[in-house]
Design a protein around this motif. Structure first.
Motif, PDB file in Angstrom:
ATOM      1  N   GLU A   5     -16.075 -20.048  -5.760  1.00  0.00           N
ATOM      2  CA  GLU A   5     -14.988 -19.269  -6.353  1.00  0.00           C
ATOM      3  C   GLU A   5     -13.893 -20.141  -6.950  1.00  0.00           C
ATOM      4  OE1 GLU A   5     -14.281 -16.636  -3.059  1.00  0.00           O
ATOM      5  OE2 GLU A   5     -15.631 -15.143  -3.907  1.00  0.00           O
ATOM      6  N   GLU A  54      -7.379  -6.563  -1.742  1.00  0.00           N
ATOM      7  CA  GLU A  54      -7.728  -7.593  -2.733  1.00  0.00           C
ATOM      8  C   GLU A  54      -7.721  -6.998  -4.128  1.00  0.00           C
ATOM      9  OE1 GLU A  54     -11.523  -9.514  -2.347  1.00  0.00           O
ATOM     10  OE2 GLU A  54     -11.365  -9.655  -0.187  1.00  0.00           O
ATOM     11  N   ASN A  81     -15.385  -8.779   6.667  1.00  0.00           N
ATOM     12  CA  ASN A  81     -14.872  -8.737   5.299  1.00  0.00           C
ATOM     13  C   ASN A  81     -15.833  -7.972   4.408  1.00  0.00           C
ATOM     14  OD1 ASN A  81     -12.821  -9.698   3.349  1.00  0.00           O
ATOM     15  ND2 ASN A  81     -14.613 -10.559   2.332  1.00  0.00           N
ATOM     16  N   GLU A  82     -15.311  -7.017   3.665  1.00  0.00           N
ATOM     17  CA  GLU A  82     -16.141  -6.242   2.735  1.00  0.00           C
ATOM     18  C   GLU A  82     -17.518  -5.975   3.326  1.00  0.00           C
ATOM     19  OE1 GLU A  82     -16.197  -7.941  -1.188  1.00  0.00           O
ATOM     20  OE2 GLU A  82     -14.290  -7.007  -1.693  1.00  0.00           O
ATOM     21  N   ARG A 118     -22.836 -16.306   1.957  1.00  0.00           N
ATOM     22  CA  ARG A 118     -22.068 -15.675   3.033  1.00  0.00           C
ATOM     23  C   ARG A 118     -22.710 -14.331   3.368  1.00  0.00           C
ATOM     24  NH1 ARG A 118     -16.690 -13.614  -0.311  1.00  0.00           N
ATOM     25  NH2 ARG A 118     -17.847 -12.492  -1.888  1.00  0.00           N
ATOM     26  N   ASP A 124      -5.220 -13.045   0.321  1.00  0.00           N
ATOM     27  CA  ASP A 124      -6.080 -13.759   1.261  1.00  0.00           C
ATOM     28  C   ASP A 124      -5.588 -15.204   1.281  1.00  0.00           C
ATOM     29  OD1 ASP A 124      -7.649 -11.512   1.370  1.00  0.00           O
ATOM     30  OD2 ASP A 124      -9.523 -12.527   0.865  1.00  0.00           O
ATOM     31  N   PHE A 137      -6.896 -11.507  -3.986  1.00  0.00           N
ATOM     32  CA  PHE A 137      -7.756 -12.605  -3.624  1.00  0.00           C
ATOM     33  C   PHE A 137      -7.470 -13.671  -4.678  1.00  0.00           C
ATOM     34  CE2 PHE A 137     -11.178 -15.471  -4.098  1.00  0.00           C
ATOM     35  CZ  PHE A 137     -11.410 -15.830  -2.794  1.00  0.00           C
ATOM     36  N   VAL A 150     -11.978 -13.169 -12.609  1.00  0.00           N
ATOM     37  CA  VAL A 150     -12.817 -13.353 -11.425  1.00  0.00           C
ATOM     38  C   VAL A 150     -13.890 -14.380 -11.790  1.00  0.00           C
ATOM     39  CG1 VAL A 150     -12.330 -11.048 -10.564  1.00  0.00           C
ATOM     40  CG2 VAL A 150     -14.362 -11.421 -11.988  1.00  0.00           C
ATOM     41  N   ASN A 151     -14.848 -14.582 -10.905  1.00  0.00           N
ATOM     42  CA  ASN A 151     -15.877 -15.596 -11.173  1.00  0.00           C
ATOM     43  C   ASN A 151     -17.280 -15.005 -11.220  1.00  0.00           C
ATOM     44  OD1 ASN A 151     -15.634 -15.104  -8.265  1.00  0.00           O
ATOM     45  ND2 ASN A 151     -17.349 -16.514  -8.145  1.00  0.00           N
ATOM     46  N   TRP A 152     -17.403 -13.673 -11.008  1.00  0.00           N
ATOM     47  CA  TRP A 152     -18.735 -13.117 -10.774  1.00  0.00           C
ATOM     48  C   TRP A 152     -19.209 -12.168 -11.866  1.00  0.00           C
ATOM     49  CZ3 TRP A 152     -17.374  -8.070 -10.469  1.00  0.00           C
ATOM     50  CH2 TRP A 152     -16.121  -7.765  -9.929  1.00  0.00           C
ATOM     51  N   ASN A 165     -11.683  -4.119   4.789  1.00  0.00           N
ATOM     52  CA  ASN A 165     -11.492  -3.850   3.360  1.00  0.00           C
ATOM     53  C   ASN A 165     -12.702  -3.138   2.763  1.00  0.00           C
ATOM     54  OD1 ASN A 165     -12.601  -6.366   4.017  1.00  0.00           O
ATOM     55  ND2 ASN A 165     -11.818  -7.404   2.194  1.00  0.00           N
ATOM     56  N   HIS A 180     -12.201 -18.606  -9.807  1.00  0.00           N
ATOM     57  CA  HIS A 180     -11.577 -17.292  -9.588  1.00  0.00           C
ATOM     58  C   HIS A 180     -10.062 -17.481  -9.542  1.00  0.00           C
ATOM     59  CE1 HIS A 180     -10.575 -13.465  -7.756  1.00  0.00           C
ATOM     60  NE2 HIS A 180     -11.841 -13.096  -7.747  1.00  0.00           N
ATOM     61  N   ASP A 223     -10.470  -3.009  -1.698  1.00  0.00           N
ATOM     62  CA  ASP A 223     -10.497  -4.104  -2.670  1.00  0.00           C
ATOM     63  C   ASP A 223     -10.871  -3.502  -4.013  1.00  0.00           C
ATOM     64  OD1 ASP A 223     -10.146  -5.653  -0.443  1.00  0.00           O
ATOM     65  OD2 ASP A 223     -12.102  -6.640  -0.533  1.00  0.00           O
ATOM     66  N   CYS A 281     -21.065  -5.752   1.475  1.00  0.00           N
ATOM     67  CA  CYS A 281     -21.035  -6.270   0.096  1.00  0.00           C
ATOM     68  C   CYS A 281     -22.377  -6.886  -0.277  1.00  0.00           C
ATOM     69  CB  CYS A 281     -19.918  -7.301  -0.030  1.00  0.00           C
ATOM     70  SG  CYS A 281     -19.769  -8.004  -1.660  1.00  0.00           S
ATOM     71  N   TYR A 300     -11.578  -4.677  -8.227  1.00  0.00           N
ATOM     72  CA  TYR A 300     -11.577  -5.633  -9.344  1.00  0.00           C
ATOM     73  C   TYR A 300     -11.873  -4.887 -10.633  1.00  0.00           C
ATOM     74  CZ  TYR A 300     -11.251  -9.217  -5.862  1.00  0.00           C
ATOM     75  OH  TYR A 300     -10.786  -9.996  -4.837  1.00  0.00           O
ATOM     76  N   PHE A 330     -13.001 -16.502   6.390  1.00  0.00           N
ATOM     77  CA  PHE A 330     -14.250 -17.283   6.381  1.00  0.00           C
ATOM     78  C   PHE A 330     -14.105 -18.548   7.233  1.00  0.00           C
ATOM     79  CE2 PHE A 330     -14.327 -14.768   2.446  1.00  0.00           C
ATOM     80  CZ  PHE A 330     -15.489 -14.056   2.682  1.00  0.00           C
TER      81      PHE A 330
HETATM   82  C1  GAL Z   1     -14.490 -10.088  -2.699  1.00  0.00           C
HETATM   83  C2  GAL Z   1     -14.413 -10.891  -1.420  1.00  0.00           C
HETATM   84  C3  GAL Z   1     -13.527 -12.099  -1.529  1.00  0.00           C
HETATM   85  C4  GAL Z   1     -13.782 -12.808  -2.832  1.00  0.00           C
HETATM   86  C5  GAL Z   1     -13.552 -11.848  -3.971  1.00  0.00           C
HETATM   87  C6  GAL Z   1     -13.739 -12.461  -5.324  1.00  0.00           C
HETATM   88  O1  GAL Z   1     -15.746  -9.508  -2.796  1.00  0.00           O
HETATM   89  O2  GAL Z   1     -13.975 -10.102  -0.345  1.00  0.00           O
HETATM   90  O3  GAL Z   1     -13.783 -12.939  -0.435  1.00  0.00           O
HETATM   91  O4  GAL Z   1     -15.098 -13.255  -2.836  1.00  0.00           O
HETATM   92  O5  GAL Z   1     -14.453 -10.795  -3.875  1.00  0.00           O
HETATM   93  O6  GAL Z   1     -13.551 -11.520  -6.355  1.00  0.00           O
END
Ligand code: GAL
Length: 684
Positions: free
Chosen positions: A369, A321, A161-162, A123, A26, A359, A327-329, A261, A372, A288, A165, A290, A57
């Motif tokens: 992020e 992705e 996007n996604e 978002r 991305d 990503f 990651v950050n989440w 995605n 991330h 995508d 989500c 993770y 975005f």
């Molecule tokens: C995905 C998303 C990306 C970014 C990524 C971070 O859910 O499509 O934009 O946020 O996660 O892991």
């Protein structure tokens, strides 16, 4: 299986015009200045990047107010990328509506089950069924498509996007209206709906369509079929939105393939991707993924990639992705260990990905992020992450011969079904501890542990090519599926199913007469009562395995059923726990408890031997190495993945080594966590 999926894959091309594996990320240039864009393109070339997803975005930047547009900056980025030989998977930019839109039209904001508004500030704050949102979004899509039709950098469209989500379940009045229309189309009459929803229960009979609502916060458990239909509807509504964007794109740029995605990963369960892909919503499948660190993390990656391949009908798909590192989440965001960046990517390629993207390209300096990982980290290109990313770029270019090959089907399949996932985990059930995806993953882990290659398939995949089909917790079995499974087993296939399977029909009504209703005859057993177990409880079996979560009180009803294991402890001690009925040259096996991956791995050899299935790996590598195979018209490509932190010898494994530090003389040895790809001509 026939699927309308057109699979118009946007291949990157080498200097001689041959197909290359896609590689990139991305790309969010709106977060940076023009000088950085120039450095970006230079570094992308250095890293071997040949495709980026752009403008995901960017809505607020592209359309600063309702009546003004600003495409100049994006024109420039598109031109720069093209000059650098980099293709663009261009987003329609509709994922995050700008503040001017949500201020003027707060009625596009989603509403939770308890009536709270989901406010802007993050978002994806839009209702899939909002006509106002759709009008604004499709206007943007039309502008984008018209402006960039014919741009030489444009290789594919990336819808939104996604999808889903954050906004899959919206309970707003728009959703209620659309839900009613969907229900009318499904049931035609109120009598049909009242029957399907079982509304004789708790005085829920409907006498007018207007009385129907999404399952909003209620005093107790909302009607289960209402809940299930709302899940079906919500997935359908987003697919329909995806198709609305796609149709605008197809009208203006019919030659540019369209994708979005997916999120085939972990517990993301709101979108029935088998339906999305199988009904031709996209031209090629993109996903995508993770990694969530844990004991089965790489098995889960393999499972998700494998399932994505089934969605793509075993044709190439696009990894849109994944992450270079943290990651950050997640509660704690672990950095990847050296080697994992390449291993994770190549595991997706092993399962059919013909493009590998991250990503994101450059790690953000601000925003949610900023921690991330990315291909270019905060530290800049003089970093291990960038060097590893560039190394992967070189490996992918060596693997160009793999581009366009298909996955070779395995002899064993694990059946994964969104409807059973949704239905088996609803509330007011015998237990809330049942985890559908975990059970499926445990079977897959067990297959990996015994070194047997397996495909993850959906109910849209044909069963006939498989010697063994494992259908864990196949809870919802409509009559047609019961017939297909019976035909499969009677025709010589070996079906394995588990607890809480075959219990309900498509309306979530119990198949009466004893469980597992729809499969009772085929399995030759009858279950009068379920025996769920408390969280810390278990029941031992006489084959040295232990069951948790669930047990069944089984009575064998047919003489050709063999009891493979009995309960040794617990309420059903002495009764059958695992049974197998022979059906002509096939069989139907029932596993009535959760054995976990170790227990399943010890049970599997018996089930596989009965079907004549053996590991294709040398003994020393079984369980330690995952094998996936892709094939072209004249060659097989063996992907050998070291699942361990120790070297693994591969006695007897031969082939031309395309990548992987496995040595060239004598016996190949796979270093810790390494992936090797070997090419073998099909004639040998
Ligand atoms: C995905 C998303 C990306 C970014 C990524 C971070 O859910 O499509 O934009 O946020 O996660 O892991």
């Amino acid at each position: 299986m026939t699927t309308p999926l057109t699979s118009r894959f946007p291949y990157a091309k080498g200097p001689d015009g041959s197909r290359r594996l896609g590689y990139g990320a991305d790309y969010n240039p709106e977060q940076w200045t023009r000088e950085v864009w120039e450095e970006d393109v230079r570094l992308m070339r250095e890293a071997g990047v040949n495709v980026v997803s752009l403008a995901i975005f960017s809505w607020a930047r592209l359309q600063p107010t309702a009546d003004t547009w600003d495409f100049g900056w994006l024109d420039e980025v598109m031109d720069l990328l093209h000059a650098g030989g980099i293709g663009v998977d261009l987003a329609t930019a509709t994922a995050s509506p700008p503040p001017w839109l949500t201020t003027a039209h707060p009625e596009i904001l989603p509403v939770t089950a308890s009536g709270e508004t989901v406010w802007p500030g993050a978002r994806q704050h839009w209702r899939p069924t909002s006509p106002v949102f759709r009008a604004h979004a499709l206007r943007l899509v039309r502008e984008m498509a018209t402006r960039y039709a014919g741009h030489p950098a444009l290789v594919a469209w990336h819808v939104n996007n996604e999808l889903g989500c954050h906004n899959i379940h919206d309970y707003s009045d728009d959703a209620a209206r659309a839900f009613r229309a969907w229900l009318r189309a499904r049931y035609t009459t109120l009598d049909g709906l009242n029957h399907a929803w079982g509304t004789a229960f708790w005085s829920q009979r409907y006498s007018d369509w207007e009385q129907l609502l999404p399952p909003r916060l209620a005093a107790s458990h909302p009607n289960p079929t209402q809940q299930l239909d709302f899940k079906r509807f919500s997935s359908h509504a987003l697919k329909e939105y995806l198709c609305a964007e796609r149709d605008v794109l197809r009208e203006i740029t019919p030659d540019v393939p369209v994708t979005t995605n997916f999120m085939v990963m972990g517990g993301t369960k709101g979108m029935d991707y088998a339906d999305w892909a199988g009904s031709g919503a996209v031209d090629f499948v993109a996903n995508d993924h993770y990694v969530v660190p844990g004991p089965q993390d790489r098995d889960e990656l393999s499972f998700s990639a494998n399932l994505t391949s089934a969605l793509a009908d075993h044709r190439p798909w696009f990894l849109m992705e994944h992450s270079t590192s943290a990651v950050n989440w997640q509660p704690v965001n672990l950095a990847k260990r050296p080697g994992d960046l390449a291993r994770d990517s190549l595991l997706h390629v092993a399962h059919g990905a013909d493009a590998v993207c991250f990503f994101q390209w450059r790690q953000s300096a601000a925003g949610a992020e900023k921690y991330h990982s990315a291909m270019v980290p905060h530290a800049g290109p003089d970093s291990e992450v960038f060097r590893a990313a560039a190394g992967l770029g070189r490996t992918l270019s060596v693997l160009a011969p793999v581009a366009g090959t298909v996955r070779e089907p395995a002899r064993v399949a694990v059946l994964f079904d969104w409807e059973s996932w949704w239905a088996s985990e609803q509330d007011s059930h015998p237990t809330s501890l049942l985890d559908y995806r975990q059970e499926a993953l445990d079977w897959y882990s067990a297959l990996l542990a015994v070194g047997v290659r397996a495909d993850i398939i959906t109910t849209r995949t044909g069963l006939e090519t498989y010697d063994v089909v494992i259908a864990p917790v196949l809870h919802m079995v409509p009559a047609t599926l019961a017939k297909d499974l019976t035909r499969y087993a009677e025709g010589g296939g070996h079906l394995v199913t588990t607890y809480f399977s075959g219990v309900v029909d498509e309306n979530d009504h119990i198949w009466l007469g004893g469980h597992p209703g729809a499969l009772r005859e085929l399995l030759g057993i009858r279950v009068e009562e379920f025996g769920p177990l408390l969280g810390d409880d278990s029941a031992d079996l006489d084959n040295s395995t232990t069951g948790t979560v669930w047990t069944d009180r089984i009575t064998v009803t047919e003489p050709d059923v063999r009891v493979l294991a009995r309960y040794r402890t617990g309420a059903y001690a002495g009764r059958p726990a695992v049974t197998r009925r022979t059906t002509g040259s096939g069989s139907a096996t029932y596993v009535s408890t959760r054995l976990g991956r170790a227990g399943l791995a010890s049970l599997l050899p018996e089930l596989l031997t009965a079907a004549g299935v053996e590991s294709e790996l040398p003994e020393a590598a079984r369980g330690r190495v995952e094998l996936a195979v892709r094939r072209s018209a004249d060659a097989r490509f063996l992907f050998l993945v070291n699942r361990t932190d120790a070297p693994v010898p591969l006695p007897g494994v031969r082939g031309e080594v395309l990548t992987g530090d496995v040595g060239t003389e004598g016996e190949l040895v796979l270093p810790p966590r390494e992936i090797a790809v070997l090419r073998r001509p099909l004639t040998t």
